[in-house]
Enzyme design. Structure first.
Site, PDB file in Angstrom:
ATOM      1  CG  ASP A   1      -1.841   1.073   1.270  1.00 47.39           C
ATOM      2  OD1 ASP A   1      -2.085   1.833   0.370  1.00 47.39           O
ATOM      3  OD2 ASP A   1      -2.140   1.379   2.433  1.00 47.39           O
TER       4      ASP A   1
HETATM    5  C1  SPV Z   1      -6.995   2.026   3.785  1.00 49.45           C
HETATM    6  O1  SPV Z   1      -8.129   1.410   4.086  1.00 49.45           O
HETATM    7  O2  SPV Z   1      -6.296   1.921   2.810  1.00 49.45           O
HETATM    8  C2  SPV Z   1      -6.862   3.215   4.590  1.00 49.45           C
HETATM    9  C3  SPV Z   1      -7.162   2.938   6.053  1.00 49.45           C
HETATM   10  O3  SPV Z   1      -6.171   4.101   4.277  1.00 49.45           O
HETATM   11  S1  SPV Z   1      -5.851   2.403   7.022  1.00 49.45           S
HETATM   12  O4  SPV Z   1      -5.225   1.036   6.391  1.00 49.45           O
HETATM   13  O5  SPV Z   1      -6.241   2.419   8.300  1.00 49.45           O
HETATM   14  O6  SPV Z   1      -4.650   3.385   6.815  1.00 49.45           O
HETATM   15 MG    MG Z   2      -5.206   3.867   2.310  1.00 50.20          MG
END
Ligand code: SPV
Ligand code: MG
Length: 306
Positions: free
Chosen positions: A70
């Site tokens: 991510d």
């Molecule tokens: C996501 O779901 O990608 C978010 C929320 O940004 S978190 O993973 O808690 O950062």
């Molecule tokens: Mg996110």
């Protein structure tokens, strides 16, 4: 799966309608059309027959589903094309995780593209540079965006949108990066002044108390601005407690993909351990249910709620 009967403009507006009508709006992460169909048809067994009011398009689960980290790697147009597929079998509004929003010039185009596709709101986080997921353990992973740059991104995004209903929600990352309380509050003031339609107060601490405490102060300062929680790290805090502290929108940000992932791991181990599929069947839905799902779970044409 059946084709949705709701147009993009109508769908886009329904998030604001829910926020005006419901005491608390709850949305859930959907990473696929199937997840959206399941979430849209889910209903609690209690007397109030709780439902989800909308969807969250998560950068974490969109990335994980494709085996990627991510790190703001996914192309926004590609993510919007996946949302098109979700929208073709559903009717609920969707809030998009826009990561940092990228460069301001790019963000303006992103806003227009999201509106065209019927997305109701985008959340952008006040970080810059190499984006990492906020829940990653460890210090020094994140860089806060300069306040003036982030405010400019918000105001240019607001100026770029053509509908009145689309929302740009600013995500406060100060509890994640350890900013002093006063700086988080000052940032919130600046973002609202720049035109933010809502504020996410994010945290990765397992204790919900600091979030609830700061939320009460944000609610006092900005009574008309929806406050948003993502209670992944502090899941024992109830919707009632979040609402009492001032939150009006709750995002269940990744549970659908986490559940599916655990089931897939379990099934693959059981097949290998037993050399057959019988034991795996206990954690699978019946094939017949999968076959009938397109007919059983048609998009819902909802009557307006009271
Ligand atoms: C996501 O779901 O990608 C978010 C929320 O940004 S978190 O993973 O808690 O950062
Ligand atoms: Mg996110």
């Amino acid at each position: 799966m059946s084709i949705s009967t709701i147009g993009n403009e109508t769908r886009l507006a329904t998030l604001r309608e829910s926020l005006a009508r419901e005491k608390l709006v709850r949305i859930v992460e959907v990473h696929s059309p199937l997840a959206a169909v399941i979430a849209e048809h889910a209903q609690g067994t209690g007397p109030d027959k709780r439902e989800f009011h909308g969807f969250w398009s998560s950068s974490l689960t969109d990335s994980a589903l494709r085996g990627l980290p991510d790190v703001e790697l996914l192309d926004m147009e590609l993510r919007l094309s996946w949302i098109d597929q979700i929208f073709s079998v559903s009717t609920l509004p969707l809030v998009m995780d826009g990561d940092t929003g990228g460069q301001t010039l790019h963000f303006e185009h992103m806003v227009k593209a999201m509106e065209r596709r019927g997305v109701s709101a985008v959340v952008i986080e006040d970080k810059c540079g190499a984006k990492r997921n906020s829940l990653l353990p460890g210090d020094g992973l994140h860089t806060m965006a300069p306040v003036d740059e982030f405010c400019e991104k918000i105001s240019r995004g607001k100026a770029a949108q053509s509908s009145t209903d689309f929302m740009i929600i600013a995500r406060l990352e100060g509890l994640i990066t350890g900013l002093p309380r006063q700086e988080i509050l000052d940032r919130a003031d600046a973002y609202v002044a720049a035109g933010a339609d809502g504020l996410v107060l994010h945290s990765r601490g397992s204790d919900g108390a600091p979030v609830l405490d700061l939320a009460r102060e944000l609610r006092r300062r900005h009574p008309g601005t929806p406050l948003v929680a993502i209670p992944t790290a502090y899941p024992s805090v109830t919707e009632e407690e979040l609402h009492a502290a001032g939150f009006s929108l709750i995002i269940y940000a990744n549970q659908m993909l986490r559940a599916a992932t655990r089931a897939m791991e379990e099934v693959s181990h059981r097949i290998l351990d037993h050399g057959r599929a019988l034991e795996a069947g206990e954690v699978c839905i019946e094939t017949s249910k999968l076959l009938s799902m397109p007919d059983d779970k048609r998009p819902i044409v909802r009557a307006p709620r009271d």
